[in-house]
Each structure stands twice: as structure tokens, then as C-alpha cells.
Design a protein around this motif. Sequence first.
Motif, short mmCIF file in Angstrom:
data_model
loop_
_atom_site.label_atom_id
_atom_site.label_comp_id
_atom_site.label_asym_id
_atom_site.label_seq_id
_atom_site.Cartn_x
_atom_site.Cartn_y
_atom_site.Cartn_z
N GLU A 298 -13.88 6.00 19.16
CA GLU A 298 -15.27 6.40 19.37
C GLU A 298 -15.85 7.01 18.09
O GLU A 298 -16.97 6.69 17.69
CB GLU A 298 -15.33 7.41 20.52
N ALA A 299 -15.08 7.86 17.44
CA ALA A 299 -15.54 8.49 16.20
C ALA A 299 -15.73 7.46 15.08
O ALA A 299 -16.73 7.51 14.35
CB ALA A 299 -14.56 9.58 15.75
N LEU A 300 -14.79 6.53 14.96
CA LEU A 300 -14.90 5.52 13.90
C LEU A 300 -16.07 4.58 14.16
O LEU A 300 -16.78 4.20 13.22
CB LEU A 300 -13.58 4.74 13.77
N SER A 301 -16.31 4.23 15.40
CA SER A 301 -17.48 3.40 15.74
C SER A 301 -18.77 4.14 15.42
O SER A 301 -19.72 3.57 14.89
CB SER A 301 -17.48 3.01 17.21
N TRP A 302 -18.79 5.43 15.75
CA TRP A 302 -19.96 6.25 15.47
C TRP A 302 -20.21 6.32 13.96
O TRP A 302 -21.35 6.22 13.50
CB TRP A 302 -19.76 7.65 16.06
N LEU A 303 -19.14 6.48 13.18
CA LEU A 303 -19.27 6.52 11.72
C LEU A 303 -19.74 5.18 11.16
O LEU A 303 -20.51 5.15 10.19
CB LEU A 303 -17.95 6.94 11.06
N ASP A 304 -19.28 4.08 11.74
CA ASP A 304 -19.77 2.76 11.32
C ASP A 304 -21.27 2.67 11.55
O ASP A 304 -22.01 2.15 10.70
CB ASP A 304 -19.05 1.64 12.08
N GLY A 305 -21.75 3.16 12.68
CA GLY A 305 -23.18 3.18 12.96
C GLY A 305 -23.93 4.05 11.98
O GLY A 305 -25.05 3.72 11.58
N LEU A 306 -23.32 5.14 11.56
CA LEU A 306 -23.94 6.02 10.57
C LEU A 306 -24.10 5.29 9.24
O LEU A 306 -25.16 5.35 8.61
CB LEU A 306 -23.10 7.29 10.39
N ALA A 307 -23.06 4.58 8.83
CA ALA A 307 -23.12 3.82 7.57
C ALA A 307 -24.17 2.72 7.65
O ALA A 307 -24.92 2.50 6.69
CB ALA A 307 -21.75 3.24 7.25
N GLU A 308 -24.24 2.03 8.77
CA GLU A 308 -25.25 0.97 8.94
C GLU A 308 -26.66 1.54 8.92
O GLU A 308 -27.56 0.96 8.32
CB GLU A 308 -25.01 0.23 10.25
N GLY A 309 -26.84 2.67 9.57
CA GLY A 309 -28.16 3.31 9.61
C GLY A 309 -28.62 3.74 8.23
O GLY A 309 -29.79 3.60 7.88
N ALA A 310 -27.70 4.25 7.44
CA ALA A 310 -28.05 4.70 6.09
C ALA A 310 -28.47 3.52 5.22
O ALA A 310 -29.40 3.62 4.43
CB ALA A 310 -26.86 5.42 5.45
N ALA A 311 -27.81 2.39 5.40
CA ALA A 311 -28.12 1.22 4.60
C ALA A 311 -29.41 0.54 5.04
O ALA A 311 -30.07 -0.11 4.24
CB ALA A 311 -26.97 0.22 4.68
N SER A 312 -29.78 0.70 6.30
CA SER A 312 -30.93 -0.05 6.81
C SER A 312 -32.24 0.73 6.80
O SER A 312 -33.27 0.15 7.09
CB SER A 312 -30.65 -0.52 8.24
N TYR A 313 -32.22 2.03 6.47
CA TYR A 313 -33.46 2.79 6.51
C TYR A 313 -34.40 2.30 5.43
O TYR A 313 -34.04 2.23 4.27
CB TYR A 313 -33.21 4.29 6.34
N GLN A 314 -35.61 1.96 5.83
CA GLN A 314 -36.64 1.56 4.90
C GLN A 314 -37.93 2.19 5.36
O GLN A 314 -38.34 2.02 6.49
CB GLN A 314 -36.78 0.05 4.86
N GLY A 315 -38.56 2.88 4.49
CA GLY A 315 -39.82 3.49 4.85
C GLY A 315 -40.10 4.70 3.99
O GLY A 315 -39.20 5.25 3.36
N GLN A 316 -41.32 5.05 3.95
CA GLN A 316 -41.77 6.21 3.19
C GLN A 316 -42.56 7.10 4.13
O GLN A 316 -43.15 6.64 5.09
CB GLN A 316 -42.66 5.77 2.02
N GLN A 317 -42.55 8.34 3.81
CA GLN A 317 -43.36 9.28 4.58
C GLN A 317 -44.23 10.04 3.60
O GLN A 317 -43.75 10.60 2.63
CB GLN A 317 -42.46 10.25 5.35
N GLY A 318 -45.52 10.03 3.89
CA GLY A 318 -46.45 10.76 3.04
C GLY A 318 -46.42 12.24 3.36
O GLY A 318 -45.86 12.67 4.37
N PRO A 319 -47.05 13.04 2.52
CA PRO A 319 -47.04 14.49 2.73
C PRO A 319 -47.73 14.94 4.01
O PRO A 319 -47.45 16.01 4.52
CB PRO A 319 -47.75 15.05 1.49
N LEU A 320 -48.63 14.13 4.54
CA LEU A 320 -49.32 14.49 5.77
C LEU A 320 -48.77 13.77 7.00
O LEU A 320 -49.34 13.87 8.08
CB LEU A 320 -50.82 14.21 5.63
#
Length: 150
Positions: free
Chosen positions: A40-62
Motif C-alpha cells: 500500500e505504501a509503495l503504491s501510494w509513493l508511485d502515485g506521488l511520483a506520477e503526480g509530481a511528474a504530471s503537474y502542469q499549471g501556473q497560479q497567479g498572485p491573485l
Amino acid sequence: MFDVLVYLYETYWRPDACPDHAQLTRKLSAVGFESDEIQEALSWLDGLAEGAASYQGQQGPLSLRVYSEVELDHLGEPSVGFISFLESAGVLPPPMREMVIDRGMAIPGAPMDLEDLKIIVLMVFWSRGEEPDALILDELFVAPEDRLIH
């Protein structure tokens, strides 16, 4: 599962220092963790790695993060408040916030325990090879009733 994650954080200071899954599974079993907890922990960590690689987007100051009803119900008010606190303190940038939310939503059961969310925050920092500053580590590890008032 959270015990395994904390063990990994304390034993391997960076995710790239961890051995491959098969060897890590053997090491964790030898330490005394149950097989299902390890997987369960290793699967969760795999999801963490995938999420880090797939994040795309910017957030403005407002920009403002609006939580869906499902997120609010699953994470719970204390966890959402803690995420907002970290973000407003400038220690949890938007990409990391989204990783914390994503990994929190991957945990079964609702609402999420705040102590579990703190471990998720710690693991998000760990996954990026970053260590939170001392005040944030204090907030993540020390129970409020154990803090000394100066």
C-alpha cells in the motif's frame, strides 16, 4: 501504511536513495512491516511520483484554490485549514499543495486525520528532495500539547 512512510523518510533522506521496490520490500519485511502495508505504501509513493511528474499549471498572485465538496468531505476541515496555513505561510507552493491534495484523496476513509495529512506533507517535501524549514518541521512533528512556551 503511514508507519512505512515515516520509516522511509527517516531511513532514506531522499527518494533516489531508496532501493528498487523488490529490495525495499524485503528490507521493510525484515524490519517487521506487514506485506499489505508495504504494498500500500509503495503504491501510494508511485502515485506521488506520477503526480509530481504530471503537474502542469501556473497560479497567479491573485489565484484562489477552491475545494470541491468531495475534497472538503474527504480531507476534512482541519486538514484543509492546515493546507491553507502552510500555503499562506509561503512554505507550500501551489504545485506541492496539489500533490498534497491528490495524495490525501488517495487515502481511504474520511475525514482524513490531521496527523496523517502532516505525514503526507512531509512525504511531498521528501519526494522533491526538499526539507521543510525548522518551524514547519516543528509544526509537522510536535504535538501542540508538547510545545514549550517561551
